[in-house]
Design a protein around this motif. Structure first.
Motif, PDB file in Angstrom:
ATOM      1  N   CYS A  28       0.831  -1.209   0.000  1.00 37.71           N
ATOM      2  CA  CYS A  28       0.000   0.000   0.000  1.00 37.71           C
ATOM      3  C   CYS A  28       0.862   1.255   0.000  1.00 37.71           C
ATOM      4  N   CYS A  29       1.964   1.246   0.760  1.00 42.91           N
ATOM      5  CA  CYS A  29       2.864   2.406   0.754  1.00 42.91           C
ATOM      6  C   CYS A  29       3.451   2.621  -0.644  1.00 42.91           C
ATOM      7  N   ALA A  30       3.856   1.533  -1.299  1.00 35.43           N
ATOM      8  CA  ALA A  30       4.399   1.656  -2.646  1.00 35.43           C
ATOM      9  C   ALA A  30       3.346   2.167  -3.615  1.00 35.43           C
ATOM     10  N   ALA A  31       2.097   1.712  -3.473  1.00 31.71           N
ATOM     11  CA  ALA A  31       1.029   2.182  -4.351  1.00 31.71           C
ATOM     12  C   ALA A  31       0.733   3.659  -4.125  1.00 31.71           C
ATOM     13  N   VAL A  32       0.776   4.099  -2.884  1.00 35.26           N
ATOM     14  CA  VAL A  32       0.521   5.508  -2.593  1.00 35.26           C
ATOM     15  C   VAL A  32       1.647   6.388  -3.127  1.00 35.26           C
ATOM     16  N   ASP A  33       2.896   5.933  -2.990  1.00 36.80           N
ATOM     17  CA  ASP A  33       4.036   6.764  -3.367  1.00 36.80           C
ATOM     18  C   ASP A  33       4.304   6.773  -4.868  1.00 36.80           C
ATOM     19  N   SER A  34       3.978   5.683  -5.575  1.00 36.81           N
ATOM     20  CA  SER A  34       4.375   5.616  -6.981  1.00 36.81           C
ATOM     21  C   SER A  34       3.221   5.471  -7.959  1.00 36.81           C
ATOM     22  N   ALA A  35       2.001   5.226  -7.483  1.00 37.87           N
ATOM     23  CA  ALA A  35       0.893   5.024  -8.411  1.00 37.87           C
ATOM     24  C   ALA A  35      -0.290   5.934  -8.141  1.00 37.87           C
ATOM     25  N   GLY A  36      -0.152   6.902  -7.257  1.00 34.93           N
ATOM     26  CA  GLY A  36      -1.231   7.845  -7.009  1.00 34.93           C
ATOM     27  C   GLY A  36      -2.397   7.288  -6.228  1.00 34.93           C
ATOM     28  N   ALA A  37      -2.218   6.154  -5.554  1.00 30.68           N
ATOM     29  CA  ALA A  37      -3.282   5.616  -4.701  1.00 30.68           C
ATOM     30  C   ALA A  37      -3.388   6.440  -3.425  1.00 30.68           C
ATOM     31  N   ALA A  38      -4.401   6.153  -2.629  1.00 31.59           N
ATOM     32  CA  ALA A  38      -4.624   6.927  -1.403  1.00 31.59           C
ATOM     33  C   ALA A  38      -5.157   6.018  -0.316  1.00 31.59           C
ATOM     34  N   PRO A  39      -4.827   6.311   0.948  1.00 31.46           N
ATOM     35  CA  PRO A  39      -5.423   5.546   2.058  1.00 31.46           C
ATOM     36  C   PRO A  39      -6.884   5.922   2.224  1.00 31.46           C
ATOM     37  N   GLY A  40      -7.692   4.972   2.626  1.00 33.55           N
ATOM     38  CA  GLY A  40      -9.110   5.217   2.817  1.00 33.55           C
ATOM     39  C   GLY A  40      -9.650   4.497   4.030  1.00 33.55           C
ATOM     40  N   LEU A  41     -10.914   4.765   4.340  1.00 34.17           N
ATOM     41  CA  LEU A  41     -11.587   4.168   5.498  1.00 34.17           C
ATOM     42  C   LEU A  41     -12.872   3.506   5.036  1.00 34.17           C
ATOM     43  N   ASP A  42     -13.005   2.227   5.326  1.00 32.06           N
ATOM     44  CA  ASP A  42     -14.251   1.504   5.135  1.00 32.06           C
ATOM     45  C   ASP A  42     -14.873   1.281   6.508  1.00 32.06           C
ATOM     46  N   TRP A  43     -16.146   1.637   6.658  1.00 31.74           N
ATOM     47  CA  TRP A  43     -16.772   1.608   7.977  1.00 31.74           C
ATOM     48  C   TRP A  43     -16.878   0.212   8.563  1.00 31.74           C
TER      49      TRP A  43
END
Length: 599
Positions: free
Chosen positions: A534-549
């Motif tokens: 997930c860190c690699a996806a956020v840093d290199s692919a424009g992904a973002a952390p999210g919250l599912d209830w």
């Protein structure tokens, strides 16, 4: 209104007869304690009147008198402990009448309709349950006086002698249920104040609570002997006490049948739904934040979002969201936001053992900031722990590739151990290298031979190559999982003394209901690899952390949740096969060789 309520309902006579059985146990225990004294009085009287003259009666009388005095002293001390020991009180958020006048009015109206005394006070608990709790014990008044620094009468109406029980309401009910549903659910609970006011039932309950508190007191130094007779008496009256409570519940249920009975059947469905949503919210959403030193400040508001999402996903819950247009029960509170924050802090204390007050290392977090301040930080903390474990195993940042360009088996040791920098205390091959997970081993990894296909900084490629084990033996994964498990255990031990310092004994100790189930090393490794991805996806692919209830931290790509990552990570961790994960990364545009930002 009678003020005490009738006990003519079905179950009330049975409850009273069981209460008398409990009191008979108390009477028999008192008789056993007084028996040596009575025998001593008889012998002394007989000696005084000359009926027992000559030997051995003087010696027998003296021995019996000594035994009687000892038994009286021990029995008196035990009785004093049972009478004065403070019964366990559920940690709650007190709710004054000024903070919820409409809620107090609703409860009093219920009591009037059922002809029972109203509860003396109302409190909230971060749980999906409601009950009556007696807080009129003298120890509670003394405790309130010490806390408030005032006189004996400063503990509130609930601590006065003979006061009615306190009504404890689960806070999720106030936010999820509508006002009519809450009234229907609370009716049988409030009706319990009628049987509770009966003298025999009140005395029996007080005796059982005193014995339970005496068992706790028996854990103190010098009072260990108290616990054994208290447990014996509890065993003798356990069955009658349980049947007494069932009778009280039956009497309360019958009395409440005339109040919103039809609506109560529908409202009970909401109780089950609220419990399911609350459990998911605590274990999937709140627990990761608590582990990061943050506590969600509005858990009760979050349970509405969680249950709405559950209603959308679960066909069994269809139609429940249509209720949201009616007046919610939290409108009965004057400042629901402040109450929600107080119950959220109490939930963190009960279920995780957090501090009782907010501080620099224990601060609240809003739901809008949760993805950045909890999810992203959680991922990067776990990624940093994963690379620290690799450093401890002396795994270089890049491993040499085979002739065909495929990575060499990661579990095999490198041909030559890289040399440590001059002046370092240990080398990766020395026995102390495993415990030197830090700059020394990182320096050794950085000094790998230039022929190695090394990447600067912590990369996902390093993890992929190390865990690749097409032979299926899993030695590399087992070693890494063991390192991570040990590191987590050390972190928990380091935090243990500070956490234990504020914990009280017995029933006052926290957490009362820990939510942390035991996790295997493989599960921990999978969590850490997922965090790294997930860190690699956020840093290199424009992904973002999210919250599912309902599921907690999730990865968002283009605003949509990606739920197909877990099986690919498990394929790498359990089978040593990186290809499904590499295909997933390639399709997403994630560059495994690019260093990620850690905490």
């Amino acid at each position: 209104m009678s003020g005490t309520g009738s006990i003519l309902e079905a179950g009330a006579p049975s409850a009273r007869s069981r209460a008398l059985a409990v009191l008979r146990v108390r009477s028999r225990a008192s008789a056993v304690g007084l028996l040596p004294a009575a025998l001593a009085v008889v012998l002394v009287a007989a000696r005084a009147t000359g009926r027992l003259a000559g030997d051995p009666w003087p010696t027998v009388t003296l021995v019996v008198c000594v035994v009687a005095v000892i038994v009286l002293l021990v029995g008196g001390a035990f009785a004093a402990v049972v009478l004065r020991a403070s019964p366990a009180v559920t940690p709650t958020v007190p709710l004054s009448e000024a903070a919820a006048p409409d809620l107090y009015r609703l409860v009093r109206d219920l009591a009037d309709r059922m002809d029972v005394p109203p509860p003396s006070a109302i409190a909230l608990t971060p749980d999906c349950d409601s009950w009556l709790e007696d807080r009129s014990h003298a120890a509670h008044r003394r405790g309130a006086a010490r806390v408030l620094g005032a006189g004996p009468g400063s503990g509130g109406p609930e601590s006065e002698p003979g006061a009615a029980p306190v009504l404890v309401i689960g806070s999720p009910f106030l936010w999820w249920m509508r006002v009519a549903e809450l009234r229907a659910v609370l009716a049988p609970v409030v009706a319990g104040t009628g049987p509770s006011a009966h003298p025999d039932i009140a005395d029996a309950r007080g005796f059982v609570r005193g014995l339970d508190a005496a068992v706790d007191v028996g854990g103190r130094r010098g009072l260990g002997w108290i616990a054994a007779p208290a447990r014996l008496l509890l065993r003798l009256c356990r069955t009658d006490a349980a049947e007494m409570e069932r009778g009280v519940a039956a009497a309360a249920s019958e009395r409440a049948q005339g109040v919103d009975y039809g609506l109560r059947i529908v409202a009970q469905e909401q109780v089950g739904l609220a419990y399911a949503g609350w459990d998911r919210l605590l274990t999937r959403v709140a627990l990761p934040a608590w582990r990061m030193g943050r506590w969600p400040a509005h858990l009760d508001a979050g349970v509405v979002s969680a249950l709405t999402e559950l209603s959308r996903r679960d066909r069994l819950a269809e139609g429940f969201t249509s209720r949201l247009g009616e007046r919610p029960a939290c409108d009965l509170l004057e400042q629901p936001g402040l109450i929600d924050e107080a119950t959220s802090l109490l939930a963190a204390r009960l279920f995780h053992g957090g501090p009782a007050e907010a501080g620099p290392d224990w601060s609240p977090v809003d739901w809008t900031a949760y993805p950045e301040e909890v999810v992203d930080r959680k991922w990067r903390t776990e990624a940093a722990r994963l690379h620290a474990a690799l450093d401890a195993l002396a795994v270089p940042a890049g491993l040499p590739t085979g002739p065909s360009g495929s990575p060499a088996p990661a579990a095999a040791p490198p041909p030559a151990a890289p040399a440590a920098r001059p002046g370092s205390a240990t080398s990766p091959g020395s026995p102390g290298a495993a415990g030197a997970a830090g700059p020394a081993t990182l320096a050794a990894a950085d000094s790998a031979p230039p022929t190695a296909d090394a990447f600067a900084g912590p990369t996902l490629e390093r993890v992929l190559r190390y865990l690749t084990d097409l032979g299926g033996e899993g030695a590399a994964g087992e070693a890494l999982a063991g390192r991570i498990t040990g590191e987590l255990a050390r972190e928990e031990r380091a935090a243990g003394p500070a956490a234990d310092a504020g914990k009280a004994r017995g029933a006052d100790a926290v957490p009362l209901f820990p939510l942390q189930p035991p996790r295997s090393g493989r599960d921990l490794l999978a969590d850490h690899v997922t965090a790294m991805v997930c860190c690699a996806a956020v840093d290199s692919a424009g992904a973002a952390p999210g919250l599912d209830w309902l599921d907690g931290p999730v990865l968002l790509v283009g605003g949509d949740r990606r739920s197909d990552l877990a099986p690919r990570v498990l394929s790498l961790v359990e089978e040593g096969n990186p290809e499904p994960l590499r295909d997933w990364l390639s399709a997403l545009g994630v560059r495994p060789e690019k260093p990620v930002r850690l905490v």
